[in-house]
Design a protein around this motif. Structure first.
Motif, PDB file in Angstrom:
ATOM      1  N   ASN A 274       0.868  -1.168   0.000  1.00 25.37           N
ATOM      2  CA  ASN A 274       0.000   0.000   0.000  1.00 25.37           C
ATOM      3  C   ASN A 274       0.913   1.228   0.000  1.00 25.37           C
ATOM      4  O   ASN A 274       1.973   1.203   0.639  1.00 25.37           O
ATOM      5  N   PRO A 275       0.567   2.294  -0.714  1.00 22.72           N
ATOM      6  CA  PRO A 275       1.467   3.461  -0.774  1.00 22.72           C
ATOM      7  C   PRO A 275       1.776   4.071   0.584  1.00 22.72           C
ATOM      8  O   PRO A 275       2.814   4.706   0.765  1.00 22.72           O
ATOM      9  N   GLU A 276       0.866   3.900   1.543  1.00 20.25           N
ATOM     10  CA  GLU A 276       1.065   4.391   2.909  1.00 20.25           C
ATOM     11  C   GLU A 276       1.048   3.187   3.834  1.00 20.25           C
ATOM     12  O   GLU A 276       0.113   2.401   3.813  1.00 20.25           O
ATOM     13  N   PHE A 277       2.102   3.023   4.630  1.00 22.36           N
ATOM     14  CA  PHE A 277       2.167   1.871   5.521  1.00 22.36           C
ATOM     15  C   PHE A 277       2.886   2.251   6.809  1.00 22.36           C
ATOM     16  O   PHE A 277       3.398   3.374   6.938  1.00 22.36           O
ATOM     17  N   THR A 278       2.910   1.332   7.758  1.00 26.32           N
ATOM     18  CA  THR A 278       3.454   1.626   9.087  1.00 26.32           C
ATOM     19  C   THR A 278       4.669   0.763   9.379  1.00 26.32           C
ATOM     20  O   THR A 278       4.650  -0.450   9.156  1.00 26.32           O
ATOM     21  N   MET A 279       5.717   1.408   9.843  1.00 25.81           N
ATOM     22  CA  MET A 279       6.933   0.720  10.287  1.00 25.81           C
ATOM     23  C   MET A 279       7.222   1.108  11.732  1.00 25.81           C
ATOM     24  O   MET A 279       6.896   2.212  12.161  1.00 25.81           O
ATOM     25  N   VAL A 280       7.845   0.185  12.462  1.00 23.67           N
ATOM     26  CA  VAL A 280       8.506   0.583  13.697  1.00 23.67           C
ATOM     27  C   VAL A 280      10.005   0.442  13.443  1.00 23.67           C
ATOM     28  O   VAL A 280      10.457  -0.579  12.928  1.00 23.67           O
ATOM     29  N   GLU A 281      10.732   1.500  13.699  1.00 19.57           N
ATOM     30  CA  GLU A 281      12.196   1.456  13.569  1.00 19.57           C
ATOM     31  C   GLU A 281      12.810   1.819  14.903  1.00 19.57           C
ATOM     32  O   GLU A 281      12.316   2.709  15.605  1.00 19.57           O
ATOM     33  N   PHE A 282      13.881   1.089  15.280  1.00 19.72           N
ATOM     34  CA  PHE A 282      14.605   1.486  16.487  1.00 19.72           C
ATOM     35  C   PHE A 282      16.102   1.292  16.290  1.00 19.72           C
ATOM     36  O   PHE A 282      16.545   0.420  15.540  1.00 19.72           O
ATOM     37  N   TYR A 283      16.837   2.165  16.957  1.00 18.57           N
ATOM     38  CA  TYR A 283      18.291   2.236  16.824  1.00 18.57           C
ATOM     39  C   TYR A 283      18.896   2.276  18.223  1.00 18.57           C
ATOM     40  O   TYR A 283      18.415   3.021  19.087  1.00 18.57           O
ATOM     41  N   VAL A 284      19.937   1.463  18.422  1.00 21.01           N
ATOM     42  CA  VAL A 284      20.545   1.347  19.749  1.00 21.01           C
ATOM     43  C   VAL A 284      22.061   1.462  19.615  1.00 21.01           C
ATOM     44  O   VAL A 284      22.685   0.715  18.833  1.00 21.01           O
ATOM     45  N   ALA A 285      22.643   2.390  20.364  1.00 13.08           N
ATOM     46  CA  ALA A 285      24.085   2.621  20.313  1.00 13.08           C
ATOM     47  C   ALA A 285      24.853   1.477  20.961  1.00 13.08           C
ATOM     48  O   ALA A 285      24.359   0.812  21.882  1.00 13.08           O
ATOM     49  N   TYR A 286      26.050   1.249  20.452  1.00 12.44           N
ATOM     50  CA  TYR A 286      27.007   0.262  20.986  1.00 12.44           C
ATOM     51  C   TYR A 286      26.532  -1.177  20.795  1.00 12.44           C
ATOM     52  O   TYR A 286      26.960  -2.079  21.517  1.00 12.44           O
ATOM     53  N   LYS A 287      25.653  -1.407  19.825  1.00 10.03           N
ATOM     54  CA  LYS A 287      25.187  -2.755  19.499  1.00 10.03           C
ATOM     55  C   LYS A 287      25.495  -3.057  18.035  1.00 10.03           C
ATOM     56  O   LYS A 287      25.816  -2.167  17.253  1.00 10.03           O
ATOM     57  N   ASP A 288      25.370  -4.349  17.652  1.00  8.37           N
ATOM     58  CA  ASP A 288      25.576  -4.730  16.257  1.00  8.37           C
ATOM     59  C   ASP A 288      24.427  -5.612  15.781  1.00  8.37           C
ATOM     60  O   ASP A 288      23.464  -5.850  16.506  1.00  8.37           O
ATOM     61  N   TYR A 289      24.543  -6.099  14.523  1.00 12.40           N
ATOM     62  CA  TYR A 289      23.415  -6.832  13.956  1.00 12.40           C
ATOM     63  C   TYR A 289      23.208  -8.186  14.616  1.00 12.40           C
ATOM     64  O   TYR A 289      22.097  -8.739  14.578  1.00 12.40           O
ATOM     65  N   ASN A 290      24.235  -8.760  15.235  1.00  9.20           N
ATOM     66  CA  ASN A 290      24.052 -10.017  15.979  1.00  9.20           C
ATOM     67  C   ASN A 290      23.161  -9.787  17.202  1.00  9.20           C
ATOM     68  O   ASN A 290      22.244 -10.567  17.475  1.00  9.20           O
ATOM     69  N   TRP A 291      23.414  -8.711  17.927  1.00  8.70           N
ATOM     70  CA  TRP A 291      22.566  -8.349  19.068  1.00  8.70           C
ATOM     71  C   TRP A 291      21.146  -8.074  18.579  1.00  8.70           C
ATOM     72  O   TRP A 291      20.157  -8.475  19.217  1.00  8.70           O
ATOM     73  N   MET A 292      21.025  -7.421  17.421  1.00  7.50           N
ATOM     74  CA  MET A 292      19.705  -7.070  16.915  1.00  7.50           C
ATOM     75  C   MET A 292      18.912  -8.313  16.507  1.00  7.50           C
ATOM     76  O   MET A 292      17.680  -8.352  16.663  1.00  7.50           O
ATOM     77  N   MET A 293      19.579  -9.340  15.985  1.00  3.41           N
ATOM     78  CA  MET A 293      18.868 -10.579  15.670  1.00  3.41           C
ATOM     79  C   MET A 293      18.268 -11.187  16.927  1.00  3.41           C
ATOM     80  O   MET A 293      17.102 -11.610  16.948  1.00  3.41           O
ATOM     81  N   ASP A 294      19.061 -11.248  17.986  1.00  7.25           N
ATOM     82  CA  ASP A 294      18.557 -11.783  19.262  1.00  7.25           C
ATOM     83  C   ASP A 294      17.381 -10.951  19.766  1.00  7.25           C
ATOM     84  O   ASP A 294      16.356 -11.488  20.216  1.00  7.25           O
ATOM     85  N   THR A 295      17.507  -9.630  19.687  1.00  3.92           N
ATOM     86  CA  THR A 295      16.463  -8.734  20.193  1.00  3.92           C
ATOM     87  C   THR A 295      15.198  -8.836  19.347  1.00  3.92           C
ATOM     88  O   THR A 295      14.080  -8.811  19.875  1.00  3.92           O
ATOM     89  N   CYS A 296      15.373  -8.961  18.036  1.00  2.00           N
ATOM     90  CA  CYS A 296      14.219  -9.103  17.143  1.00  2.00           C
ATOM     91  C   CYS A 296      13.427 -10.368  17.488  1.00  2.00           C
ATOM     92  O   CYS A 296      12.186 -10.345  17.551  1.00  2.00           O
ATOM     93  N   GLU A 297      14.123 -11.465  17.728  1.00  3.59           N
ATOM     94  CA  GLU A 297      13.455 -12.708  18.144  1.00  3.59           C
ATOM     95  C   GLU A 297      12.657 -12.504  19.423  1.00  3.59           C
ATOM     96  O   GLU A 297      11.491 -12.912  19.529  1.00  3.59           O
ATOM     97  N   GLN A 298      13.279 -11.856  20.397  1.00  2.00           N
ATOM     98  CA  GLN A 298      12.617 -11.648  21.694  1.00  2.00           C
ATOM     99  C   GLN A 298      11.405 -10.731  21.541  1.00  2.00           C
ATOM    100  O   GLN A 298      10.345 -10.973  22.137  1.00  2.00           O
ATOM    101  N   LEU A 299      11.550  -9.664  20.739  1.00  2.00           N
ATOM    102  CA  LEU A 299      10.447  -8.717  20.529  1.00  2.00           C
ATOM    103  C   LEU A 299       9.250  -9.413  19.889  1.00  2.00           C
ATOM    104  O   LEU A 299       8.104  -9.253  20.341  1.00  2.00           O
TER     105      LEU A 299
END
Length: 507
Positions: A274-299
């Motif tokens: 759809n031309p208009e849609f909703t995202m949630v984006e979050f950014y965390v300092a001092y972390k990397d994509y490995n930490w983000m994979m773990d966090t994404c699973e938990q979320l």
């Protein structure tokens, strides 16, 4: 404007209601004490089946059906929670000599869909149906158009249901009224966002807001909607992403930020776009994509449990059971392509990738660079096969102009996408924080734009200036709310999870 016979009758009834001295659109508040679903859930009985509580209830809603039986009547009232039966007696709502409130208003002038408020007590009918015995009735609003009215034949088949998607999406207000199950999809959507927000708050992140109107369409590869700011006399764009602004906040000293953002992309429309849609984006300092994979699973596990039956993490769509309980499979993009096609893209240049695409019967064109070619191969040959939640990691650098180069794999970046049921659900990086490298990546995007790539990113000098002030190592992610809701509610079309999806102009 032409009216149907039913619409003319309702307008005539409107005039007659006013002639009775009753305001059909009253201004005064009508305090409600109970909802229909609450009453049905709270009923307590004595040993003889009589209701012993709820002797004083006030509720309001639409009249959805009526059965007039002389001096008394039954009706169904629908509020935001569901339906409940009303019992209306002439001498109860019109106790004096003037019986117009019942004889004229209730029997003749109230149409299906009209709003009323009632006060009374709860009881059980002889057939055992929980009902409200109405002692007072207040007219609250006239419906000038008839609602769709499904009918059943002698065999129980239903006709005239309001099921046409074109009409349902265009007139969502009718859809929600006559198809109550539709509301549950949007209640789940609301509960999902609440659960995600709670998780991110508990993680210590701060919710923020960033501009919707932007001078540069940055942060993603997509076509923007363009407008013009008259006072400044400059072009402006509806945001295709909020990423670069959230990164500016990390640069400014916040260790973790998130935003539930409306995103706009001037692209095609189909069952998942759809031309208009909703995202949630979050950014965390001092972390990397490995930490983000773990966090994404938990979320996701937390959020799915919050809206599922009994805290379940499984959902079923298209006959497939999908389990959001972690851990999820992790697979590099090259390995995924090799696993599903037998082709090896490691180290392949643009010419070799075009040959691979031709062997796989993947359509490509001359505007596509190395990154776009790999993306097309993956999208055509791999993505649809990934049903259970799967992290696809380690993308080619050409596909990811905002991502940090891989710490140990030349030519790749530290990026992952979460694929579920054959669709991308999340996209995440170890964020690029080297301003010199970032400028070079933007310049590569400009070259792709010159070749005709309408989705290439624009140069953002202010963002580069911000990076030059220094950004700490950061992990970031974007998760598509609409697609996630589709999965969790078993819907096949994005239009089913948007209150007001974009539609073609009405003829």
């Amino acid at each position: 404007m032409e009216f149907t016979d039913q619409e003319l009758t309702r307008r005539d009834n409107l005039a007659k209601i006013r002639a009775l001295g009753i305001e059909p659109f009253p201004a005064a508040a009508f305090p409600v004490t109970h909802l229909a679903a609450d009453i049905l859930a709270q009923v307590e009985e004595d040993g003889e089946g009589k209701v012993t509580n709820l002797q004083d209830v006030t509720l309001a809603g639409r009249i959805m059906s009526q059965r007039i039986m002389g001096k008394a009547a039954f009706a169904n009232l629908q509020d935001s929670s569901g339906r409940i039966q009303l019992y209306v007696s002439r001498d109860d709502i019109a106790p004096g000599e003037d019986k117009a409130l019942y004889n004229d208003l209730f029997k003749k002038l109230i149409d299906l869909g009209d709003f009323v408020g009632v006060k009374g007590f709860v009881f059980k009918t002889r057939t055992g149906e929980i009902s409200v015995h109405v002692k007072e009735l207040t007219f609250l609003g006239k419906s000038l158009r008839p609602l769709p009215s499904p009918k059943k034949d002698e065999e129980g088949k239903v006709y005239d249901e309001f099921k046409d998607p074109e009409l349902r999406y265009r007139m969502r207000y009718v859809d929600l009224t006559v198809n109550p199950k539709v509301k549950e999809t949007f209640r789940k959507r609301s509960r999902l966002i609440t659960a995600m927000r709670q998780f991110l708050d508990d993680l210590g992140l701060m919710e923020v807001e960033t501009p919707v109107l932007q001078p540069i369409h940055g942060g993603a590869a997509a076509r923007p909607f363009k407008t013009h700011h008259n006072t400044l006399d400059v072009p402006m764009y509806l945001r295709i992403a909020n990423e670069l602004y959230l990164k500016r906040l990390i640069i400014g000293g916040f260790d973790g930020v998130y935003e539930f953002a409306k995103i706009f992309r001037n692209e095609g429309m189909d069952r998942t776009h759809n031309p208009e849609f909703t995202m949630v984006e979050f950014y965390v300092a001092y972390k990397d994509y490995n930490w983000m994979m773990d966090t994404c699973e938990q979320l996701l596990e937390h959020s799915v449990r919050a809206i599922g039956d009994g805290g379940r993490t499984e959902v079923t769509i298209d006959g497939k059971t999908i389990d959001f309980k972690g851990p999820y499979r992790r697979l590099t993009m090259a390995d995924a392509i090799r696993e599903h096609t037998g082709e090896d893209i490691d180290g392949a240049d643009e010419t070799e990738l075009r040959a691979i695409a031709e062997r796989l019967d993947v359509h490509v064109d001359k505007t596509m660079g190395r990154g776009k070619l790999i993306d097309e191969i993956f999208g055509e040959c791999v993505e649809a096969s990934l049903i259970q939640p799967t992290f696809i990691t380690d993308y080619p650098v050409e596909m990811s102009p905002l991502t940090k180069k891989h710490r140990s794999k030349e030519g790749l970046v530290e990026r992952f996408e979460l694929i579920v049921n054959g669709k991308e659900l999340a996209n995440a990086y170890s964020e690029l924080n080297d301003p010199i490298d970032q400028r070079a990546r933007f310049e590569e995007q400009l070259q792709l734009a010159q070749r005709g790539d309408a989705e290439a990113m624009a140069m953002d000098e202010d963002f580069l200036r911000a990076l030059e002030y220094g950004m700490p190592p950061t992990a970031g992610i974007g998760i598509g709310i609409d697609r996630l809701v589709m999965l969790l509610t078993g819907q096949k079309s994005i239009q089913e999870v948007l209150f007001f999806p974009q539609m073609k102009p009405e003829r």
